[in-house]
Each structure stands twice: as C-alpha cells, then as structure tokens.
Design a protein around this motif. Structure first.
Motif, PDB file in Angstrom:
ATOM      1  N   HIS A  53       0.808  -1.224   0.000  1.00 58.70           N
ATOM      2  CA  HIS A  53       0.000   0.000   0.000  1.00 58.70           C
ATOM      3  C   HIS A  53       0.843   1.277   0.000  1.00 58.70           C
ATOM      4  N   ALA A  54       2.144   1.170   0.254  1.00 60.20           N
ATOM      5  CA  ALA A  54       2.947   2.374   0.459  1.00 60.20           C
ATOM      6  C   ALA A  54       3.034   3.222  -0.804  1.00 60.20           C
ATOM      7  N   ASP A  55       3.347   2.611  -1.946  1.00 58.83           N
ATOM      8  CA  ASP A  55       3.538   3.390  -3.171  1.00 58.83           C
ATOM      9  C   ASP A  55       2.253   4.090  -3.601  1.00 58.83           C
ATOM     10  N   SER A  56       1.138   3.349  -3.583  1.00 59.78           N
ATOM     11  CA  SER A  56      -0.120   3.956  -4.035  1.00 59.78           C
ATOM     12  C   SER A  56      -0.583   5.041  -3.082  1.00 59.78           C
ATOM     13  N   LEU A  57      -0.356   4.882  -1.772  1.00 59.53           N
ATOM     14  CA  LEU A  57      -0.735   5.935  -0.815  1.00 59.53           C
ATOM     15  C   LEU A  57       0.075   7.204  -1.074  1.00 59.53           C
ATOM     16  N   CYS A  58       1.383   7.053  -1.239  1.00 61.53           N
ATOM     17  CA  CYS A  58       2.231   8.228  -1.440  1.00 61.53           C
ATOM     18  C   CYS A  58       1.891   8.933  -2.749  1.00 61.53           C
ATOM     19  N   GLU A  59       1.589   8.175  -3.779  1.00 66.94           N
ATOM     20  CA  GLU A  59       1.250   8.792  -5.063  1.00 66.94           C
ATOM     21  C   GLU A  59      -0.101   9.504  -4.997  1.00 66.94           C
ATOM     22  N   LEU A  60      -1.070   8.915  -4.263  1.00 75.33           N
ATOM     23  CA  LEU A  60      -2.351   9.587  -4.106  1.00 75.33           C
ATOM     24  C   LEU A  60      -2.193  10.874  -3.300  1.00 75.33           C
ATOM     25  N   ALA A  61      -1.377  10.849  -2.244  1.00 77.84           N
ATOM     26  CA  ALA A  61      -1.139  12.054  -1.450  1.00 77.84           C
ATOM     27  C   ALA A  61      -0.480  13.138  -2.294  1.00 77.84           C
ATOM     28  N   GLU A  62       0.448  12.767  -3.156  1.00 83.21           N
ATOM     29  CA  GLU A  62       1.078  13.746  -4.049  1.00 83.21           C
ATOM     30  C   GLU A  62       0.057  14.342  -5.006  1.00 83.21           C
ATOM     31  N   ALA A  63      -0.798  13.499  -5.591  1.00 80.89           N
ATOM     32  CA  ALA A  63      -1.792  13.995  -6.547  1.00 80.89           C
ATOM     33  C   ALA A  63      -2.778  14.943  -5.877  1.00 80.89           C
ATOM     34  N   LEU A  64      -3.227  14.618  -4.662  1.00 82.72           N
ATOM     35  CA  LEU A  64      -4.186  15.478  -3.971  1.00 82.72           C
ATOM     36  C   LEU A  64      -3.552  16.796  -3.556  1.00 82.72           C
ATOM     37  N   SER A  65      -2.293  16.771  -3.153  1.00 81.91           N
ATOM     38  CA  SER A  65      -1.636  18.021  -2.759  1.00 81.91           C
ATOM     39  C   SER A  65      -1.457  18.958  -3.951  1.00 81.91           C
ATOM     40  N   MET A  66      -1.306  18.391  -5.136  1.00 81.55           N
ATOM     41  CA  MET A  66      -1.127  19.215  -6.324  1.00 81.55           C
ATOM     42  C   MET A  66      -2.441  19.805  -6.829  1.00 81.55           C
ATOM     43  N   SER A  67      -3.561  19.184  -6.490  1.00 80.38           N
ATOM     44  CA  SER A  67      -4.839  19.604  -7.060  1.00 80.38           C
ATOM     45  C   SER A  67      -5.794  20.228  -6.052  1.00 80.38           C
ATOM     46  N   THR A  68      -5.446  20.256  -4.772  1.00 76.02           N
ATOM     47  CA  THR A  68      -6.335  20.796  -3.744  1.00 76.02           C
ATOM     48  C   THR A  68      -5.959  22.242  -3.434  1.00 76.02           C
ATOM     49  N   PRO A  69      -6.893  23.186  -3.566  1.00 75.89           N
ATOM     50  CA  PRO A  69      -6.589  24.588  -3.243  1.00 75.89           C
ATOM     51  C   PRO A  69      -6.213  24.737  -1.773  1.00 75.89           C
ATOM     52  N   GLY A  70      -5.202  25.552  -1.512  1.00 78.84           N
ATOM     53  CA  GLY A  70      -4.775  25.810  -0.145  1.00 78.84           C
ATOM     54  C   GLY A  70      -3.648  24.924   0.329  1.00 78.84           C
ATOM     55  N   LEU A  71      -3.250  23.918  -0.451  1.00 82.39           N
ATOM     56  CA  LEU A  71      -2.161  23.033  -0.066  1.00 82.39           C
ATOM     57  C   LEU A  71      -0.944  23.307  -0.929  1.00 82.39           C
ATOM     58  N   VAL A  72       0.219  23.143  -0.336  1.00 82.57           N
ATOM     59  CA  VAL A  72       1.477  23.253  -1.069  1.00 82.57           C
ATOM     60  C   VAL A  72       1.824  21.875  -1.618  1.00 82.57           C
ATOM     61  N   GLY A  73       2.105  21.815  -2.901  1.00 87.35           N
ATOM     62  CA  GLY A  73       2.394  20.538  -3.527  1.00 87.35           C
ATOM     63  C   GLY A  73       3.581  19.842  -2.893  1.00 87.35           C
ATOM     64  N   THR A  74       3.453  18.539  -2.700  1.00 86.41           N
ATOM     65  CA  THR A  74       4.519  17.725  -2.131  1.00 86.41           C
ATOM     66  C   THR A  74       4.728  16.507  -3.006  1.00 86.41           C
ATOM     67  N   THR A  75       5.872  15.872  -2.891  1.00 86.94           N
ATOM     68  CA  THR A  75       6.194  14.718  -3.715  1.00 86.94           C
ATOM     69  C   THR A  75       5.928  13.435  -2.953  1.00 86.94           C
ATOM     70  N   ALA A  76       5.845  12.341  -3.695  1.00 88.98           N
ATOM     71  CA  ALA A  76       5.628  11.037  -3.065  1.00 88.98           C
ATOM     72  C   ALA A  76       6.778  10.671  -2.137  1.00 88.98           C
ATOM     73  N   ASP A  77       8.010  11.069  -2.498  1.00 90.29           N
ATOM     74  CA  ASP A  77       9.153  10.779  -1.625  1.00 90.29           C
ATOM     75  C   ASP A  77       9.046  11.527  -0.300  1.00 90.29           C
ATOM     76  N   ASP A  78       8.551  12.762  -0.338  1.00 87.60           N
ATOM     77  CA  ASP A  78       8.372  13.512   0.909  1.00 87.60           C
ATOM     78  C   ASP A  78       7.313  12.862   1.793  1.00 87.60           C
TER      79      ASP A  78
END
Length: 344
Positions: A53-78
C-alpha cells in the motif's frame, strides 16, 4: 457581507459539543457491531510497504496536494519520509483500498504531547505561512496534555460519496486516542475544504485567525469514538445534518495525473492475470487417461464424446461436472497409486 474570520473562530461551540456528548451518553449501552470493511490499519511503515500500500498511498497524497486549493504541492518521496518519521508505537495509518496496490483513501495520526505536536506540524510546507499568534493560540488550547494529532487525511474523488469512507478512516484513529488516554484531538485543513464545515458540525473548536488555514481542537475524543463505533455511517450522517451547516455543491477536482492512472491500471491488470482461474480439464482428458492405463473392464471412450454420447463441447455435456468430480471408473487407478500392492 463578508463575515469576519475572527468572529467565526471565537464563536461558542458549546451547544454542538453538548449535542454529541448527549448522543454518546445515549449510546453508552449499545454494543459496537462493526462489520468487515476495506480499511487496513498499520502501526509502522514497514508493514504498510509489505502489504503493497505504500507506493499507491504516497502517489495519491502527491496527486491530492497538487490539485487541492490551499495546499502546497509535495512529492511522493516527501510523503514516504513523513510516514517513516511519524508512524510508531503511539501512531497508526489507515488505508482505504479496493485491493493490493490500489488506494482509495488514507489517514494517519499519532498521540503526542502538545509541544511535540506543534513541532511536527511546523515542519509541513502548507503551514509555513501561519503566523506566530496562531501557533500561540493552538499551543494555549493544547497545553502539555497528550493529544491525538490527525496528521493528514485524503480521499480519491471516486470515494467522496456519503460518510462511510470517512467513518472507516476516522474510527481507528479515535480508537487509538482512547487507547492512549488522549482526551482531545487536533487537526488542520484549508478553509476552502469541506473538512472545515464537517469539523464544526462534530463540535470541534476552530483556533487561530489565519485566512488560509484553520486549526481544530476536539475536546471529546471518547464521545466521538463511541459514536463512530456504535452508529452506522447513515445514522451519523443524519445526526450531522441536524447541527451541521447546509451542504454545498461538491466541487470535483481534476483527475489523477497520467502516471498515477497508468500505474493503477497496470496494477489492476496484473491482479487480474495473477488470480485468473486455470482452464478446466475436459472429460476427454480423463477418458484418455483411463484408456492409457488399460484397466480391465473399463472400455476406452472416444475423446470426442463424453460418457452420455454427447459432443464434449455441447451445452448439455457434463464435462464441467466431470472436471470437478472425476468419474468413478478412475477411482481404482487413483487408489492403486496411493496404496501400491506389496510384492510377494
């Protein structure tokens, strides 16, 4: 007319708090009857990674941070580094998924003292612009008590229907707070997020005056945990409708990035290939084996026809039943192989 942010934050939430405390008292004798669900609970990052589950969770968190207003984009590695750092004996992560390598939602949190909780939150890029007076207000609200800190929560757009996904994510976290004797919870969200209205409806108090980010403190962790355990998602939604703000039209975010979508599609195809059933043997395979064994009294049957004289591929052919249950004529050969006759 624009409502003052400070006025909204300083408004009393006592009536809403008492409403949920009364609901919890009313359910004090109701036994929790939770059914199996698709949420997995992990106490450390290694277990989550081992379950795929680790890779898909990190990639989903990255995608949501890039598309959600008010959040600073972060990478899956972060995100991966955060999970390794924040998960531990007094923490847990909840993954809502449809299968291996597919994550529909996630949440994680931990129990810490007030000072430690604020030190961890200050490291987040989305909170870098929060003023010192707001950090001071949060610190005054928490003190040095053990606090359940909801670090992050996210849902894929296809899972944002009804309260059930949120219930499955929040229940293990509030159970963790009760188990660790934390009486209050802390989380944050962009003011444009629907989480803000939901937090106020659950009796949380907004702390701080920042126009972009709101901090929420919930003083009744045990009461909310009891409600999440005793009531279904539909019943909780009905209670929220009585005290929550009017529902606004849900704004859809853009689709996930192309590389994430391609990876999830590849995982689905790999799972389908891995769990595909093997082709079933036909009745002709068994009759050919019997004929090759040359067992006395058993006539070799035609490989083209089954035992009823029908073509092997006919709709009326019992070939599928024979594949699951070998014919009785083959029983002596099978027994001879298991119990060979002794010589002499």
């Amino acid at each position: 007319m624009k409502t003052s942010t400070a006025a909204v934050n300083t408004g009393s939430n006592l009536r809403t708090r008492l409403y949920w405390v009364w609901q919890a008292w009313r359910l004090r004798k109701v036994a929790a009857a939770e059914t199996a669900n698709a949420a997995g609970v992990f106490m450390n990052f290694a277990a989550m990674e081992q379950r795929g589950h680790a890779d898909s969770l990190c990639e989903l968190a990255e995608a949501l941070s890039m598309s959600t207003p008010g959040l600073v984009g972060t990478t899956a590695d972060d995100v991966r580094k955060r999970l390794r750092r924040e998960l531990g004996p007094r923490a847990c992560a909840v993954v809502l998924g449809a299968g291996r390598h597919v994550t529909g939602g996630y949440a994680w949190g931990r129990v810490e003292a007030g000072t430690e909780a604020l030190a961890s939150l200050r490291l987040l890029p989305s909170l870098a612009a929060v003023a010192e007076r707001d950090w001071g207000a949060v610190a005054a609200a928490l003190g040095e008590r053990d606090t359940l800190v909801l670090s992050e929560i996210g849902l894929d757009p296809s899972y944002r229907y009804g309260f059930s996904p949120l219930k499955q994510l929040l229940k293990p976290l509030f159970d963790l707070g009760v188990a660790q004797s934390a009486r209050r919870a802390l989380w944050w969200a962009p003011r444009s997020s629907p989480i803000c209205g939901l937090s106020l409806a659950f009796g949380a108090r907004a702390v701080g005056t920042d126009d972009g980010v709101a901090f929420f403190v919930q003083h009744d962790v045990a009461a909310i945990a009891r409600i999440l355990n005793a009531l279904s998602a539909g019943e909780i939604s009905a209670l929220l409708a009585r005290v929550g703000p009017p529902r606004q039209a849900r704004t859809r975010i853009d689709a996930l990035p192309a590389h994430v979508t391609a990876r999830l599609a590849a995982a689905h195809r790999a799972a389908a290939d891995r769990y595909a059933e093997e082709p079933e043997p036909t009745f002709a395979n068994y009759t050919a084996a019997i004929a090759a064994a040359d067992y006395p009294g058993v006539a070799a049957r035609s490989a083209a026809n089954d035992e009823d004289g029908e073509p092997a591929d006919s709709d009326r052919s019992p070939s599928r039943r024979a594949a699951a249950h070998p014919p009785l004529q083959a029983l002596p050969q099978r027994l001879s192989a298991l119990f060979p006759r002794r010589a002499g």
